[in-house]
Design an enzyme around this catalytic site. Sequence first.
Site, mmCIF file in Angstrom:
data_model
loop_
_atom_site.group_PDB
_atom_site.id
_atom_site.type_symbol
_atom_site.label_atom_id
_atom_site.label_comp_id
_atom_site.label_asym_id
_atom_site.label_seq_id
_atom_site.Cartn_x
_atom_site.Cartn_y
_atom_site.Cartn_z
ATOM 1 N N GLY A 77 0.681 -1.243 -0.231
ATOM 2 C CA GLY A 77 0.053 0.105 0.066
ATOM 3 C C GLY A 77 0.725 1.217 -0.206
ATOM 4 O O GLY A 77 1.428 1.665 -1.102
ATOM 5 N N ARG A 78 0.910 2.074 1.369
ATOM 6 C CA ARG A 78 1.886 3.077 1.206
ATOM 7 C C ARG A 78 2.677 2.893 2.414
ATOM 8 O O ARG A 78 2.478 2.387 3.533
ATOM 9 C CB ARG A 78 0.931 4.468 1.482
ATOM 10 C CG ARG A 78 0.268 4.751 0.111
ATOM 11 C CD ARG A 78 1.491 5.459 -0.595
ATOM 12 N NE ARG A 78 1.069 5.887 -1.985
ATOM 13 C CZ ARG A 78 0.878 5.305 -3.129
ATOM 14 N NH1 ARG A 78 1.371 4.200 -3.061
ATOM 15 N NH2 ARG A 78 0.734 5.810 -4.334
ATOM 16 N N GLU A 118 11.386 7.083 0.425
ATOM 17 C CA GLU A 118 11.841 6.626 -0.654
ATOM 18 C C GLU A 118 12.699 7.416 -1.552
ATOM 19 O O GLU A 118 12.298 8.734 -2.043
ATOM 20 C CB GLU A 118 10.627 5.746 -1.515
ATOM 21 C CG GLU A 118 10.041 4.748 -0.979
ATOM 22 C CD GLU A 118 8.899 4.184 -1.545
ATOM 23 O OE1 GLU A 118 8.061 3.312 -0.959
ATOM 24 O OE2 GLU A 118 8.772 4.572 -2.872
ATOM 25 N N HIS A 172 9.469 -0.496 -4.571
ATOM 26 C CA HIS A 172 8.051 0.076 -5.045
ATOM 27 C C HIS A 172 7.879 -0.372 -6.394
ATOM 28 O O HIS A 172 7.705 0.503 -7.369
ATOM 29 C CB HIS A 172 8.351 1.719 -4.853
ATOM 30 C CG HIS A 172 6.814 2.466 -4.815
ATOM 31 N ND1 HIS A 172 6.886 3.647 -3.888
ATOM 32 C CD2 HIS A 172 5.618 1.900 -5.212
ATOM 33 C CE1 HIS A 172 5.297 3.535 -3.962
ATOM 34 N NE2 HIS A 172 4.626 2.693 -4.911
ATOM 35 N N GLY A 188 3.792 -2.725 -8.304
ATOM 36 C CA GLY A 188 2.804 -2.370 -9.276
ATOM 37 C C GLY A 188 2.766 -1.232 -10.296
ATOM 38 O O GLY A 188 2.157 -0.321 -10.216
#
Length: 306
Positions: free
Chosen positions: A220-221, A250, A269, A272
């Site tokens: 998610g985050r 990040e 990351h 997706g």
Amino acid sequence: MPPPELLARARLLAGPEVGSASAKALERAAGRPVERGGPADGGPFVYVGAALPEALRGDGLVWFHSVNAGTDALLGAGPWPAGALLTRTVGRMGERIAQYVLAWVLAECQSVPEFAAQHARAEWRRIPSELVAGQTAVVHGTGRIGSAVAGLLRSCGIRTVGVARTPRAVPPGFDAVVAADEPVAARWVVAALPLTEATAGYFGADRFAAMGGATFVNVGRGATVDLVALESALRAGSVGRAVLDVLPEEPAAPGDPCWRLPRTVITSHSAGITADDDVVTDFAACLRDLAAGRRPALAVDTARGY
């Protein structure tokens, strides 16, 4: 939501994140030329990109289509222009993220990390494998991404339990939905939450302590996780392993303490990554909805943050 007649005469602007091939595809979808950045004198205008330039925050903006699925950075950059629609790109991201999660689930059950370590030691030792069928995965977040993850896991025989902060019917892909703090014994806990004021630091000491040794996977985050609390839980054993595709900051520098978390794998990351085709396809779908006077399914509630 902009009326169709206003949208029909809006200029189409694109940020630097939109490549030339995508820009041409956007032109075909919208039936008008793509203009690159710059002040939007003589609006109304539609903007496609990752960030909204300050010069374009005036009344002329009628619709911003984000090339990303997450919109927390956009909304956190300043007050969103009044009346401007915000939509996002999802594309096949749910499918990609679901396969990412399943890959780590299967790798764990097939002892891939242990076999890789044995290989490095030139050691021959049998390690029993496990079947995923009959085990339980808890997925925090029951939107498009969470439902895609749950659906793929469920197709492998895994019982999927969604966690929702507000009561709702059981979404596709899930066997059940529970409240945020309802205890569920699970082998895997998957985080697929957006970042909002309500979810910042959502995974803290109490939630990690209740995981009972489960593997924690965050797609998610990053800022939904308290990394200090996660480290404590990993060392205490209340979290068995962790797979983190996202981090609060990040990219992580080589000296960042996150690289030293025990029994943890960090990926860049990349679970997706949005494809150019996803941006064009979702923009065109939103445009069709707007032309028909419908609110797009990919519209973001800017007050709630998702």
